[in-house]
Design an enzyme around this catalytic site. Structure first.
Site, PDB file in Angstrom:
ATOM      1  CB  SER A 144      -1.181  20.872   9.420  1.00 24.85           C
ATOM      2  OG  SER A 144      -1.398  21.241  10.913  1.00 24.85           O
ATOM      3  CE  LYS A 198      -3.875  21.609   7.721  1.00 26.74           C
ATOM      4  NZ  LYS A 198      -4.981  22.627   8.192  1.00 26.74           N
ATOM      5  CG  HIS A 201      -4.536  18.067  11.413  1.00 29.74           C
ATOM      6  ND1 HIS A 201      -4.781  20.197  11.413  1.00 29.74           N
ATOM      7  CD2 HIS A 201      -3.599  17.819  12.003  1.00 29.74           C
ATOM      8  CE1 HIS A 201      -3.597  20.271  11.709  1.00 29.74           C
ATOM      9  NE2 HIS A 201      -3.103  19.250  12.455  1.00 29.74           N
ATOM     10  CG  ASN A 202      -7.806  22.299   9.960  1.00 27.34           C
ATOM     11  OD1 ASN A 202      -6.874  21.538  10.545  1.00 27.34           O
ATOM     12  ND2 ASN A 202      -7.805  23.025   9.978  1.00 27.34           N
ATOM     13  CD  GLU A 205      -5.800  22.947  14.426  1.00 23.55           C
ATOM     14  OE1 GLU A 205      -5.250  22.996  13.736  1.00 23.55           O
ATOM     15  OE2 GLU A 205      -6.976  24.996  14.152  1.00 23.55           O
TER      16      GLU A 205
HETATM   17  C1  6PG Z   1      -3.231  24.112  10.744  1.00 24.01           C
HETATM   18  C2  6PG Z   1      -4.377  25.175  10.972  1.00 24.01           C
HETATM   19  C3  6PG Z   1      -4.412  25.641  10.237  1.00 24.01           C
HETATM   20  C4  6PG Z   1      -5.326  27.165   9.807  1.00 24.01           C
HETATM   21  C5  6PG Z   1      -6.562  26.481  10.660  1.00 24.01           C
HETATM   22  C6  6PG Z   1      -7.163  27.862  12.113  1.00 24.01           C
HETATM   23  O1  6PG Z   1      -3.694  23.254  10.012  1.00 24.01           O
HETATM   24  O2  6PG Z   1      -2.122  24.871  10.759  1.00 24.01           O
HETATM   25  O3  6PG Z   1      -5.191  24.124  11.156  1.00 24.01           O
HETATM   26  O4  6PG Z   1      -4.656  25.388   9.044  1.00 24.01           O
HETATM   27  O5  6PG Z   1      -4.589  28.174  11.290  1.00 24.01           O
HETATM   28  O6  6PG Z   1      -7.535  27.221   9.685  1.00 24.01           O
HETATM   29  O7  6PG Z   1      -8.806  27.603  11.536  1.00 24.01           O
HETATM   30  P1  6PG Z   1     -10.123  28.806  12.269  1.00 24.01           P
HETATM   31  O8  6PG Z   1      -9.703  30.200  11.303  1.00 24.01           O
HETATM   32  O9  6PG Z   1     -10.786  27.683  11.501  1.00 24.01           O
HETATM   33  O10 6PG Z   1      -9.529  28.095  13.433  1.00 24.01           O
END
Ligand code: 6PG
Length: 494
Positions: A144, A198, A201-202, A205
């Site tokens: 990430s 991960k 984490h997302n 996010e």
């Molecule tokens: C990270 C981000 C990366 C990516 C996402 C965007 O941790 O660096 O999460 O993995 O930018 O996958 O996800 P979406 O396109 O679903 O918003």
């Protein structure tokens, strides 16, 4: 130097200098990781399906660097020290399987394949088994931090074949972000656990971004603040307990002016949010595990609703906007938004960590939740000062049933709940949707209220389907013949 090695390699001449690691997939993330590895003293062999990208890298950003171009997978394998380490930075899904198949032909037992993409953890479990069955080792590593993180230090969450860890550790830890001297990269656990962490984490996010979006939305629509005022506010919040990468970039975004119109750039961006699926996976996983993560799911639904443009357009036409009394104390309301944001954020993280806690038990992964919060403190998208409080909470009590119960978070929620409620109430009254704030508040209240409505739900289930219910005063399962005449109901033990 790199071209020299390439010529030798292509002529089948054995070269003296071999690469420490190979990387396949030279899109921006992959290319930045290569440059990051090289800058830490590693020689990197690179390959890409479209081979012109290899040449572009060697002649462009990689010129004069310890990067060896490999135009075929045979060349890649020949250019690596043994045991060979090959990292895939390709699109999640079929491309990963396809490269694994091809790599199995050119690699040898003991070699290691790392998948650094956003792969679904069940795919990683399957791939780990396949690769291990051939005598090789497999690492599913969540990475990430976006493009900048890849170049300057991401947060890395590796899991899979544990005997690969001592071999890949020096490379992965040295390219990772560091916080107080510690690398934001630690071994997560077996099979798909790295990609699982991960994924969560997302999910967090998504929720974090959603709630910052709601704070912005209220500043704009309930308080009528200008982009500049909002920028100042977010910058100021970034100096306190909300200090985080996402708040920081929000302040930067609010300060950007559109070159064409002279307006804040944000105003000319369509309010339709995309997604690649990791937030959805997190929500699906929470449902499969039976863990409540409503705020994460709301963030996914909010993106979906934003994309339902036709329905939105028709509803705007059908239902006039509400006219409500202006807010009197703007500065108090702004403080309220800050408190609502922090409290909601805590709930979203509590939900994410609850998913991890249950997954750890369900899949027997023995996840170290405090360590996970620690490796999210740097490099990754959700990096935030308050993750230290999460680490502290789990260090103090590794069996903490819910993050909200840790004394620090209990204190924050006690202090902020009045403002949080005021903000949600004012937003609802004004017809301003705040699905993140309100679902987090409902989560909090559902946990803290001593008696929920679900006794009625159980009675209804028993009424129409004889699904039985538990009693508050006795052990056992009971059924009532609800439709018998009269007001007195008998509880029959079943
Ligand atoms: C990270 C981000 C990366 C990516 C996402 C965007 O941790 O660096 O999460 O993995 O930018 O996958 O996800 P979406 O396109 O679903 O918003």
């Amino acid at each position: 130097m790199s071209t020299f090695f390439n010529i030798l390699l292509r002529k089948g001449i054995n070269i003296v200098k071999k690469a420490d690691i190979g990387l396949i997939g030279l899109a921006v993330m992959g290319e930045n990781l290569v440059l990051n590895m090289e800058s830490k003293g590693f020689t990197v062999a690179v390959h890409n399906r479209t081979t012109s990208r290899v040449q572009d890298l060697l002649e462009g950003r990689g010129r004069g660097k310890n990067i060896i171009g490999a135009f075929t997978l045979d060349e890649l394998a020949a250019s690596l020290k043994t045991p060979r380490i090959v990292m895939l930075m390709v699109k999640a899904g079929q491309p990963v399987d396809s490269f694994i198949d091809k790599l199995l032909d050119v690699l040898e037992p003991g070699d290691i394949i790392i998948d650094g993409g956003n792969s679904l953890y069940t795919d990683t479990i399957r791939r780990t088994r396949l690769v291990e069955s051939k005598g090789l080792l497999y690492v599913g590593a969540g990475v990430s931090g976006g493009e900048e993180g890849a170049l300057h230090g991401p947060s890395i969450m590796p899991g899979g074949s544990s005997s690969a860890w001592p071999i890949v550790k020096p490379i992965l830890q040295s390219i990772a972000a560091h916080v107080d001297g510690s690398p934001c990269c630690q071994w997560i656990g077996p099979d798909g656990s790295g990609h699982y962490v991960k994924m969560v984490h997302n999910g967090i996010e998504y929720a974090d971004m959603q709630m910052i979006g709601e704070a912005y939305f209220l500043m704009k629509n309930a308080l009528g603040m200008s982009a500049l005022e909002m920028q100042e506010t977010f910058s100021c919040w970034n100096k306190g307990e909300l200090d985080s990468y996402l708040i920081e970039i929000t302040a930067h975004i609010l300060g950007k002016i559109d070159e064409d119109t002279g307006k804040p750039l944000l105003e000319v961006i369509q309010d339709v949010a995309g997604q690649k699926g990791t937030g959805k996976w997190t929500s699906q996983e929470s449902l499969d595990l039976g863990v409540a993560a409503p705020t994460i799911a709301e963030a996914v639904f909010a993106r979906i609703i934003s994309g339902a443009q036709k329905q939105r357009y028709l509803a705007v036409e059908a239902f006039p906007q509400l006219s409500t009394a202006p807010l009197t104390d703007k500065s108090a309301f702004l403080d309220g938004i800050r408190d609502a944001l922090y409290a909601s954020k805590i709930c979203a993280y509590a939900q994410g960590f609850d998913i991890l806690r249950h997954a750890s038990l369900e899949y027997d992964w023995d996840l170290d939740l405090g360590e996970i919060a620690k490796l999210w403190q740097g490099g990754c998208i959700i990096r935030a000062q308050f993750l230290q409080n999460i680490t502290d909470a789990y260090n103090k009590n590794p069996d903490l049933p819910n993050l909200l119960l840790a004394p620090y978070f209990q204190g924050v929620l006690d202090k902020s709940q009045q403002n949080w409620r005021r903000v949600v109430a004012a937003a609802v009254e004004r017809g301003l949707p705040v699905p993140g704030f309100s679902s987090a508040l409902a989560y909090f209240d559902s946990l803290r209220h001593p008696q929920l409505w679900t006794n009625l739900v159980q009675a209804q289930r028993d009424y129409f389907g004889a699904h039985t219910y538990g009693r508050t005063d006795r052990e056992g399962s009971f059924h009532t013949e609800w439709q018998l005449p009269g007001n007195v109901g008998k509880s029959d033990e079943v």
